[in-house]
Scaffold this motif. Structure first.
Motif, PDB file in Angstrom:
ATOM      1  N   PHE A  80     -10.789   1.890  27.253  1.00 41.21           N
ATOM      2  CA  PHE A  80     -10.505   0.876  26.226  1.00 41.21           C
ATOM      3  C   PHE A  80     -11.428   1.004  25.016  1.00 41.21           C
ATOM      4  N   LYS A 123     -10.874   4.292  23.029  1.00 38.76           N
ATOM      5  CA  LYS A 123      -9.577   4.263  22.343  1.00 38.76           C
ATOM      6  C   LYS A 123      -9.611   3.323  21.141  1.00 38.76           C
ATOM      7  N   ALA A 124     -10.266   2.177  21.312  1.00 41.97           N
ATOM      8  CA  ALA A 124     -10.355   1.222  20.205  1.00 41.97           C
ATOM      9  C   ALA A 124     -11.120   1.830  19.031  1.00 41.97           C
ATOM     10  N   ARG A 125     -12.199   2.563  19.344  1.00 41.40           N
ATOM     11  CA  ARG A 125     -12.989   3.185  18.270  1.00 41.40           C
ATOM     12  C   ARG A 125     -12.218   4.312  17.596  1.00 41.40           C
ATOM     13  N   ALA A 132      -8.934   4.519  17.457  1.00 37.61           N
ATOM     14  CA  ALA A 132      -7.842   3.883  16.707  1.00 37.61           C
ATOM     15  C   ALA A 132      -8.345   3.399  15.347  1.00 37.61           C
ATOM     16  N   GLN A 133      -9.545   2.843  15.330  1.00 39.76           N
ATOM     17  CA  GLN A 133     -10.140   2.397  14.069  1.00 39.76           C
ATOM     18  C   GLN A 133     -10.379   3.584  13.137  1.00 39.76           C
ATOM     19  N   VAL A 153      -3.803   1.952  19.478  1.00 37.91           N
ATOM     20  CA  VAL A 153      -4.386   2.547  20.685  1.00 37.91           C
ATOM     21  C   VAL A 153      -3.311   3.210  21.538  1.00 37.91           C
ATOM     22  N   GLU A 154      -2.069   2.796  21.374  1.00 41.86           N
ATOM     23  CA  GLU A 154      -0.983   3.384  22.160  1.00 41.86           C
ATOM     24  C   GLU A 154      -0.662   4.812  21.729  1.00 41.86           C
ATOM     25  N   ILE A 200      -3.021   7.156  21.583  1.00 37.61           N
ATOM     26  CA  ILE A 200      -4.168   7.955  21.995  1.00 37.61           C
ATOM     27  C   ILE A 200      -4.098   8.291  23.483  1.00 37.61           C
ATOM     28  N   TYR A 207      -9.364  14.246  23.152  1.00 38.53           N
ATOM     29  CA  TYR A 207      -8.268  13.293  23.047  1.00 38.53           C
ATOM     30  C   TYR A 207      -7.113  13.885  22.261  1.00 38.53           C
TER      31      TYR A 207
END
Length: 375
Positions: free
Chosen positions: A73, A76-78, A80-81, A87-88, A90, A246
């Motif tokens: 989580f 992925k959040a980082r 996505a930023q 996030v979906e 990644i 990733y």
């Protein structure tokens, strides 16, 4: 009763040869009884990881009894930023090699084909063959091409596309050549590929590239749902030992990859170190600066000695030593310098040399002088 377990393996696996990584320093010194060796063979960052990443690892050591976050989580959040994506989009991997293998498992198999260029990253044919798919290898540009010797020829790759091709692998920049494709060329290629064919752009060395016309293909994901971009923390971020990478893709593609991904394929330490590494852009900038100076140092040394080399935008330089490279490689090992022969890539006279510190680069140059003088 003797059982031939190789014969029991899948057809595509029986003919595989294991990927040969660069020789570890410990193995060389144990074999030859030498010390103070240097390794310029695996395109690692000579500065190592960010101090912030190292601190993040230390802070988490007491929690190693617990399983990692299977969904990654925080990382992925980082990501996505950073990429301005959901996030979906990644998929996390145990290095970007793991992501490449997930792509093969999900989209390749008997009756299907993958396209990639000659002299491209060795994992593409390994993944393709292991899945039982057909490899369609496009000829690369010739050695005397004025701007891209040994580089990807997208026209040749385009000519191999047909209804059996499910995946196209493009390394930009490419390992082991260091060549790269400009923005318009990649964009035009993507426009002409069938939406049913996944185009994988491997950007493992993206952070090192300083060319103004080099594309960040993650910006095109909305325009091309069949585009997938892979990245790694093993190179400029210096986390090769933790194995973290990733993929960025359309959510539907990421959903497919996550169906075949192992639930704990990335460790807690890798995830936390990657987040911290992304937050230390000063370390990235210092790594780029050191790499640019090192590329110049090795390029000028080659020019002064009349040695041909492939202009590179990665963190390595492939050098034509003017003779079979295997004996030169072996002689360099005895000098305590580990580089990488790339005869397996169809380049039997080349050595790929990772950019190190200024001192390490000079040590390689001096050792090469001695080896070539004896030869």
């Amino acid at each position: 009763m003797s059982i031939d377990y190789l014969a029991l393996a899948l057809d595509g696996v029986r003919d595989l040869h294991p990927y040969q990584p660069g020789k570890p320093i410990e193995e060389l010194e144990r074999e030859l009884g030498i010390s103070h060796s240097i390794k310029l063979a695996s395109n690692e960052n000579p500065l190592g990881p960010s101090p912030k990443a190292l601190q993040a690892i230390k802070d988490q050591l007491s929690g190693l009894a617990l399983y990692p976050d299977g969904n990654g989580f925080a990382l992925k959040a980082r990501l996505a930023q950073q990429h301005q994506l959901g996030v979906e989009c990644i998929t996390l991997g145990n290095g970007s090699n793991d992501v490449l293998e997930l792509i093969g498992r999900a989209y390749l198999g008997p009756g299907r084909a993958a396209v990639f260029a000659a002299h491209a990253f060795a994992v593409y044919p390994l993944v393709t063959q292991a899945c039982g798919a057909t490899a369609k290898v496009a000829k690369a540009y010739p050695a005397d091409h004025p701007t891209m010797p040994y580089g990807h020829d997208l026209d040749a790759m385009r000519a191999l596309l047909d209804e059996t091709v499910r995946v196209v692998f493009i390394a930009n920049p490419n390992n082991p050549t260091g060549t790269w494709l400009p923005r318009d060329a990649v964009y035009s290629f993507l426009r002409e590929v069938s939406p049913q064919t996944l185009v994988v752009v491997d950007e493992a060395y993206q952070e090192y590239v300083q060319e103004a016309d080099y594309p960040d293909c993650s910006e095109w994901l909305e325009a091309f749902p069949n585009l997938l971009v892979t990245r790694t923390f093993s190179k400029i971020y210096g986390l090769a030992g933790l194995r973290i990478g990733y993929a960025l893709s359309h959510p539907a593609v990421a959903d497919v990859l996550n169906r075949v991904r192992q639930p704990f394929n990335t460790s807690t330490l890798a995830q936390l170190a990657a987040v911290a590494a992304l937050d230390d852009q000063a370390h990235v900038a210092a790594s780029v600066q050191l790499n640019q100076a090192g590329l110049l140092q090795l390029s000028e040394a080659c020019q002064a000695r009349g040695l041909a080399f492939i202009p590179s935008v990665g963190n390595f330089l492939s050098i034509d030593v003017g003779r079979p490279a295997g004996p030169v490689y072996d002689a360099l090992l005895r000098e305590g310098v580990i580089v990488r022969p790339i005869g397996g890539y169809g380049m039997p006279q080349h050595l790929r040399v990772t950019i190190g510190t200024s001192n390490d680069n000079q040590r390689f140059i001096d050792a090469l002088d001695r080896v070539l003088a004896r030869a």
